[in-house]
Structures are given as structure tokens and as C-alpha cells.
Motif scaffolding. Structure first.
Motif, short mmCIF file in Angstrom:
data_model
loop_
_atom_site.label_atom_id
_atom_site.label_comp_id
_atom_site.label_asym_id
_atom_site.label_seq_id
_atom_site.Cartn_x
_atom_site.Cartn_y
_atom_site.Cartn_z
N GLY A 46 0.79 -1.22 0.00
CA GLY A 46 0.00 0.00 0.00
C GLY A 46 0.82 1.27 0.00
N GLU A 47 2.14 1.11 -0.03
CA GLU A 47 3.01 2.28 0.01
C GLU A 47 3.33 2.76 -1.41
OE1 GLU A 47 6.14 2.82 3.55
OE2 GLU A 47 6.80 1.46 2.00
N ILE A 48 3.49 4.06 -1.56
CA ILE A 48 3.99 4.59 -2.83
C ILE A 48 5.45 4.95 -2.62
CG2 ILE A 48 3.77 6.30 -4.64
CD1 ILE A 48 0.91 6.52 -4.18
N PHE A 49 6.30 4.26 -3.34
CA PHE A 49 7.74 4.47 -3.16
C PHE A 49 8.30 5.21 -4.36
CE2 PHE A 49 12.16 2.86 -3.70
CZ PHE A 49 12.70 3.40 -2.53
N GLY A 50 8.96 6.33 -4.10
CA GLY A 50 9.57 7.10 -5.19
C GLY A 50 11.05 6.80 -5.27
N PHE A 51 11.48 6.36 -6.45
CA PHE A 51 12.88 6.04 -6.65
C PHE A 51 13.46 7.20 -7.44
CE2 PHE A 51 16.03 2.68 -8.21
CZ PHE A 51 16.58 2.50 -6.95
N LEU A 52 14.17 8.04 -6.74
CA LEU A 52 14.54 9.34 -7.30
C LEU A 52 16.02 9.36 -7.65
CD1 LEU A 52 13.09 12.08 -7.60
CD2 LEU A 52 13.78 12.62 -5.29
N GLY A 53 16.33 9.74 -8.87
CA GLY A 53 17.74 9.80 -9.24
C GLY A 53 17.89 10.43 -10.60
N PRO A 54 19.09 10.92 -10.92
CA PRO A 54 19.31 11.58 -12.21
C PRO A 54 19.29 10.57 -13.36
CG PRO A 54 21.39 11.35 -11.03
CD PRO A 54 20.31 10.86 -10.10
N ASN A 55 19.35 11.05 -14.59
CA ASN A 55 19.44 10.16 -15.76
C ASN A 55 20.67 9.29 -15.64
OD1 ASN A 55 17.17 11.13 -17.07
ND2 ASN A 55 18.32 12.84 -17.94
N GLY A 56 20.52 8.02 -15.97
CA GLY A 56 21.67 7.12 -15.92
C GLY A 56 21.97 6.61 -14.52
N ALA A 57 21.08 6.90 -13.58
CA ALA A 57 21.33 6.47 -12.19
C ALA A 57 21.19 4.96 -12.04
CB ALA A 57 20.35 7.18 -11.26
N GLY A 58 20.41 4.34 -12.95
CA GLY A 58 20.16 2.90 -12.82
C GLY A 58 18.74 2.59 -12.39
N LYS A 59 17.84 3.57 -12.52
CA LYS A 59 16.45 3.37 -12.10
C LYS A 59 15.75 2.35 -12.99
CE LYS A 59 15.30 7.72 -12.77
NZ LYS A 59 16.56 8.25 -13.33
N THR A 60 15.87 2.54 -14.31
CA THR A 60 15.21 1.62 -15.23
C THR A 60 15.77 0.20 -15.06
OG1 THR A 60 14.81 3.39 -16.80
CG2 THR A 60 14.74 1.17 -17.68
N THR A 61 17.08 0.12 -14.91
CA THR A 61 17.71 -1.19 -14.72
C THR A 61 17.15 -1.87 -13.46
OG1 THR A 61 19.69 -0.30 -15.75
CG2 THR A 61 19.95 -2.33 -14.50
N THR A 62 17.00 -1.10 -12.39
CA THR A 62 16.45 -1.66 -11.14
C THR A 62 15.03 -2.18 -11.38
OG1 THR A 62 17.74 -0.08 -9.87
CG2 THR A 62 15.89 -1.13 -8.74
N MET A 63 14.22 -1.34 -12.05
CA MET A 63 12.83 -1.72 -12.28
C MET A 63 12.74 -2.98 -13.13
SD MET A 63 9.76 0.74 -13.46
CE MET A 63 9.64 1.65 -11.95
N ARG A 64 13.62 -3.07 -14.13
CA ARG A 64 13.60 -4.25 -14.99
C ARG A 64 14.01 -5.51 -14.23
NH1 ARG A 64 16.25 -2.09 -20.64
NH2 ARG A 64 14.30 -1.39 -21.59
N MET A 65 14.94 -5.37 -13.30
CA MET A 65 15.31 -6.55 -12.49
C MET A 65 14.14 -6.96 -11.61
SD MET A 65 19.24 -6.23 -11.22
CE MET A 65 19.29 -4.51 -10.78
#
Ligand SMILES: Nc1ncnc2c1ncn2[C@@H]1O[C@H](COP(=O)(O)OP(=O)(O)O)[C@@H](O)[C@H]1O
Ligand SMILES: [Mg+2]
Lengths: 305, 243
Positions: free
Chosen positions: A27-46
């Protein structure tokens, strides 16, 4: 719901995600905040079982992301909005959703109902029979969000849901995310938009290859600096400044006729400061508290090691 | 494996193919030209002084043409159905669904297989009718239907088109544009033409036995290629290397 333990991804010699550990509650909304190239998309894909991890591990609703059997179960209970909308331009909005609804094994009645419900909520119902190729960017993004929800997932992964949207569409999408919160969905949002993170997220992780800090927006703001008191005077003069230096304050900045003073214990220090100013003949117009913003927190943590 | 999921993927591809004129043309033009053109050639040979044996050699060689057609025809469709997703970047949400690699690959295979075999069957009916019409006087009996053609259509054609699809799937997962994929795929066309040359020069004859051998070879290659394409289809690489 989401538990990552030293999750790491390397592309050859490049480390995109380094020993990421965090937990997101149901039920939590978690914001994964970081600049371009931080690895956010990679994390989400994993986390959504699209690419393999290099080391560490993560569990989604108790299922192991690196287990073949579990990964099918994970995919069933999560909804994904990828970085690119990735819709079929030649199919209508309705057919796009219907196709994914079938692949997510939604029964026909539920599929029909969900398509109608989400298209209506996002203002796309009267465009349901139009080819997606003719849609604007904002409409495509909304449709892609509806696609992520078509099977009523428990967990939602949104990769930059409002990137490249005009303010109005951004607002629709943000409000929609807040509506989903009421339905107790767990939502993981990748973003580099501070405003969005602040307005929608319960918890924020500031991330740049490594997780720098994690907490509620308020906690992050307060962790940047202590308190500052702002005093607006009719006129700042040397006499006032000289009187203040005797107080042994840590840092005082003068901006026009405004004094910005670092205070450790505002309730105790503020009356003394005001007395001193008044004693030096200063005319106090306003006294306010300056709070650090999420932006300050972001800049501090993204840069700092 | 849930076969209905493969069917969902295939029908989605059918809807997209229907919207692409280039794909429709590429699917129809060649079979149509062949199914009308080849009987015309037979007609003109039959009205010349050719012997019945010569006409029959030619008819058998032309029948075998459909095996070659089954190899050529799916390449545009197959490479489009994989590369199209790659170009529209629609593979990521597709891979995010609870669909297995086998379901996906099988869906992509039927998406190309059914339209191509359908068109080939329709074309072959035109071909057989026209040939019977043009060659009856010269050879004195209705050449079609016959066992050779039944073997070709029911065994060799499907196996040959599956071969073509598998090769295109494998190539498509390695290259990025449809044309290169097509051209690479056509290299395998050479052995097929070799058999055709042997037939037309009467070095081998078209018989049920020979067709059975050709089909058996095609079948073995199909099975091997299925495992190769499954091994090559790596979700990880599709999302991280297909740029
Ligand atoms: N397929 C890939 N191959 C090599 N490096 C990659 C690949 N995908 C991402 N990277 C690298 O990993 C890092 C993180 O990328 P990404 O996860 O897309 O960041 P973000 O989504 O935060 O902008 C970047 O330095 C990027 O260059
Ligand atoms: Mg990204």
C-alpha cells in the motif's frame, strides 16, 4: 511487498546498480529518485523479472525474482509501465488493452469491465476505437498506464510516468496515481521529478547507482540542514548586524533587508535574536521559518558520497 | 505451454499485418504471378512440339516450385513480426506479461505460418486448375490432382515454411532491419534451387519417395532450428542488446 537485498547489476565493467537494499510495504507509494543514468530503469527491470541480476536478490510479494517458476507468478501480480510507451500503433486503444488483458489471463468479463473503467478514468473512452498511432504523447502515456493496470495487479511499477507530459496530463496522471493509492496498491515510481515525488510518494529513496538515503519526504528535507529563521526588517543596518555578531550565531546571511539565520533550537534562540534586533533599533516586519526543500535534499545526497 | 496464448499473439499480429499494405502485397503478388504464370508457360510448351515426357518433367519441377515458394514467402512476415515489435519497442511490455518463451515463439511462428500456407494453398488450386485446362490436350489426362502434389502441399510446404520462419526468427533476433534479415534468410534458398535444377534437368525425378526424403530432411532441420531459436531467444539480451 518489495524486498531488495544487495541487488546488483553490472553491464560488463559498468555497474548500473550497486548493492541496493530497501523494502517497500504493501500500500506504500515508493519514489525512486535519481538523475538520468542512475540505474532506475535497470532496477525496475530486475524487479519485474525482465533482466537478470548480477548478484544479491529481491523478493516481490515473497516470490524470488531469480527463480524461473516464481518469475511467472511475479509477472502475474505486477503491472509495468515501461520507459517507452511501447503500444501497437496499428491497433485501436481498446484492442491494445484487450490483447494485454488476455495475456494476463483476465477473464473476459473482468477484462471488459477494467478496460471500460480505466479508459473512462483517464478520459480516453470515446477514443477507444481509434488507432493508437494518431494519439498524442499524453494519451499514449495514459493508455500505457491503463495497460499496466488491466489485470488488477497488486504491485505497480511506473518508470517515469510523467516524463515528457504537459502539465495538465501530468496532473491527470498524478491524480490517478493517488486514486490508486486508495485501492491499496503498492506502487514503485521511478522519477527524476522532485515535485512529483514529493506530491505522490510516501517514501523516497535517493539513488545514484547506490542508494544514498531513504525516508519520508519530510525526513529527507529535515536531514539536509537544521532550522533557519528568516527575519524581514524594514531596514538592515550595521548596528543590527554588529549586535547580532555578539550572539555568536553560527551563520547569518543578509539578503536585501532579510536576515537568514541558522538556529539550533529555534524556540529558545528566536526570542533572543528578536530582542537583540529590536534593541538595536530594528523594525521587525515578519519572522518565518525557512524549511529545506526536497530539492535541497536531492542535490545534497545525489552529489555527496 | 498454453497454446491459446500463442493464438492470442498470432491474432494480434494478423490484425497488424492487415493494416500494412506492403505486407499484404508481398504476401499475394508472388503466389499470384506464379499460379497464373507457370500454367501459361505449360500452355505454350504444350502447344509447341514438346513430348509428353518433357511436359511432365516440367510440370513436376513446377509443382516443386511451391516448396520453394513456401520458403520465400514467410520471410517478410516472419522478420516483420519479430522486428516490428523490436522497432516499435513493444517487446518490453510483452515480455512483462506471464507468457513463456515457447508460447511467444510459437505464437510468432503461427502468425507467419497460417497466412503464408493459406495463400500458397489458394494459389496452388488456381495453378492446378489452369494446368489441367492448358495441358489436357497435350498429355491426354488430368495431371492434377496427384500424389506428388498432395505430398508437396501437405508435407513439404508446411515444413519448408516453418524452416523459413525459424531462420527468420533467429536472424531477426540478431539484426535490426527487415531487409538485411530477408537477404540473409534467402541464402538458404540456394539448396532449394539446387533441387529444382536437378528436377528440371531430369537428374532426379519427383516421386513420393523423393518428396518424403526432402520432407524428412526439412523436418529434422526444423526441429534443430526450434531448439536453436529457443536458446537464442534470451529475454535479457533482447532488452539490453537490441538497441
Ligand atoms: N543494455 C545496457 N548495456 C550497457 N549499459 C547499460 C545498459 N542499460 C543501461 N546501461 C547503463 O546503466 C546505467 C543505468 O541506466 P538506466 O537504468 O537506464 O538509468 P536511468 O533509468 O536511471 O536513467 C547507465 O550508465 C547506462 O549507460
Ligand atoms: Mg530510465
Amino acid at each position: 511487498m518489495i524486498d531488495a537485498e544487495n541487488l546488483t547489476k553490472k553491464f560488463g565493467t559498468v555497474t548500473a546498480v550497486d548493492n541496493l537494499t530497501f523494502h517497500v510495504e504493501q500500500g506504500e507509494i515508493f519514489g525512486f529518485l535519481g538523475p538520468n543514468g542512475a540505474g532506475k530503469t535497470t532496477t525496475m527491470r530486475m524487479l519485474s523479472c525482465l533482466i537478470s541480476k548480477t548478484s544479491g536478490n529481491a523478493r516481490i510479494a515473497g516470490y524470488d525474482i531469480s527463480d524461473g517458476e516464481d518469475s511467472l507468478k511475479i509477472r502475474k501480480i505486477i503491472g509495468l509501465l515501461p520507459e517507452n510507451v511501447s503500444l501497437y500503433d496499428d491497433l485501436t486503444a481498446y484492442k491494445n488493452l484487450d490483447f494485454y488483458g488476455k495475456l494476463y489471463e483476465c477473464a473476459e468479463a473482468q477484462r471488459k469491465e477494467n478496460i471500460k473503467r480505466f479508459l473512462k478514468m483517464l478520459g480516453l473512452w470515446d477514443k477507444k476505437d481509434v488507432s493508437v498511432g494518431t494519439f498524442s504523447k499524453g494519451m499514449k502515456q495514459k493508455l500505457a498506464i491503463a495497460r499496466a493496470l488491466i489485470h488488477d495487479p497488486e504491485i505497480l511499477f511506473l518508470d517515469e510516468p510523467t516524463a515528457n507530459l504537459d502539465p495538465e496530463s501530468s496532473k491527470t496522471v498524478r491524480d490517478f496515481i493517488l486514486d490508486l493509492k486508495k485501492e491499496k496498491k503498492t506502487i514503485f515510481i521511478n522519477t527524476h521529478n522532485l515535485d512529483e515525488a514529493q506530491r505522490t510518494c510516501d517514501k523516497i529513496g535517493i539513488f545514484n547507482t547506490k542508494l544514498r538515503v531513504i525516508g519520508t519526504p519530510e525526513e529527507l528535507e529535515e536531514s539536509v540542514w537544521g532550522n533557519k529563521t528568516v527575519i524581514q526588517l524594514e531596514q538592515v543596518n550595521d548596528r543590527i548586524l554588529k549586535a547580532l555578531t555578539r550572539l555568536d550565531l553560527r551563520n547569518t546571511i543578509t539578503e536585501n533587508n532579510k536576515l537568514i539565520i541558522d538556529v539550533v533550537n529555534p524556540e529558545k534562540e528566536n526570542p533572543i535574536i528578536i530582542d537583540t534586533i529590536v534593541g538595536a533599533g530594528g523594525q521587525v516586519q515578519y519572522v518565518t521559518r525557512l524549511s529545506p526543500t526536497l530539492e535541497d535534499a536531492y542535490l545534497k545526497f545525489v552529489r555527496g558520497d | 505451454m498454453k497454446l491459446w496464448k500463442s493464438w492470442v499473439i498470432a491474432t494480434k499480429d494478423f490484425s497488424i499485418f492487415r493494416k500494412k499494405k506492403r505486407i499484404i502485397y508481398s504476401l499475394i503478388i508472388l503466389p499470384l504471378l506464379m499460379s497464373i504464370g507457370l500454367p501459361l508457360v505449360i500452355g505454350s510448351v504444350a502447344s509447341s512440339s514438346a513430348s509428353t515426357e518433357e511436359i511432365i518433367v516440367l510440370l513436376n519441377a513446377f509443382s516443386y516450385f511451391y516448396v520453394i515458394l513456401a520458403y520465400i514467402l514467410p520471410s517478410t512476415l516472419a522478420s516483420y513480426s519479430i522486428l516490428g515489435e523490436k522497432i516499435e519497442q513493444s517487446l518490453e511490455p510483452l515480455l512483462a506479461t506471464p507468457t513463456t518463451d515457447s508460447e511467444l515463439l510459437f505464437g510468432k511462428t503461427i502468425a507467419s505460418f497460417l497466412p503464408c500456407t493459406g495463400v500458397i494453398y489458394a494459389g496452388s488450386i488456381i495453378f492446378m486448375i489452369l494446368v489441367d485446362l492448358f495441358a489436357y490436350d497435350a498429355i491426354g489426362y488430368l495431371f492434377f490432382p496427384n500424389w506428388n502434389m498432395a505430398f508437396i502441399l501437405l508435407l513439404a510446404v508446411p515444413l519448408s515454411s516453418i524452416l523459413s520462419i525459424q531462420i527468420n526468427v533467429i536472424i531477426s533476433s540478431r539484426v535490426n532491419d527487415v531487409r538485411t534479415a530477408n537477404q540473409l534468410g534467402l541464402i538458404l534458398f540456394i539448396p532449394f534451387m539446387g533441387v529444382y535444377v536437378l528436377l528440371v534437368t531430369n537428374a532426379i525425378s519427383l516421386s513420393v519417395i523423393n518428396l518424403f526424403v526432402i520432407s524428412a530432411i526439412l523436418f529434422i532441420i526444423d526441429v534443430v532450428l526450434f531448439y536453436i531459436s529457443k536458446a537464442i531467444f534470451s529475454r535479457d539480451e533482447i532488452l539490453t542488446k537490441w538497441k
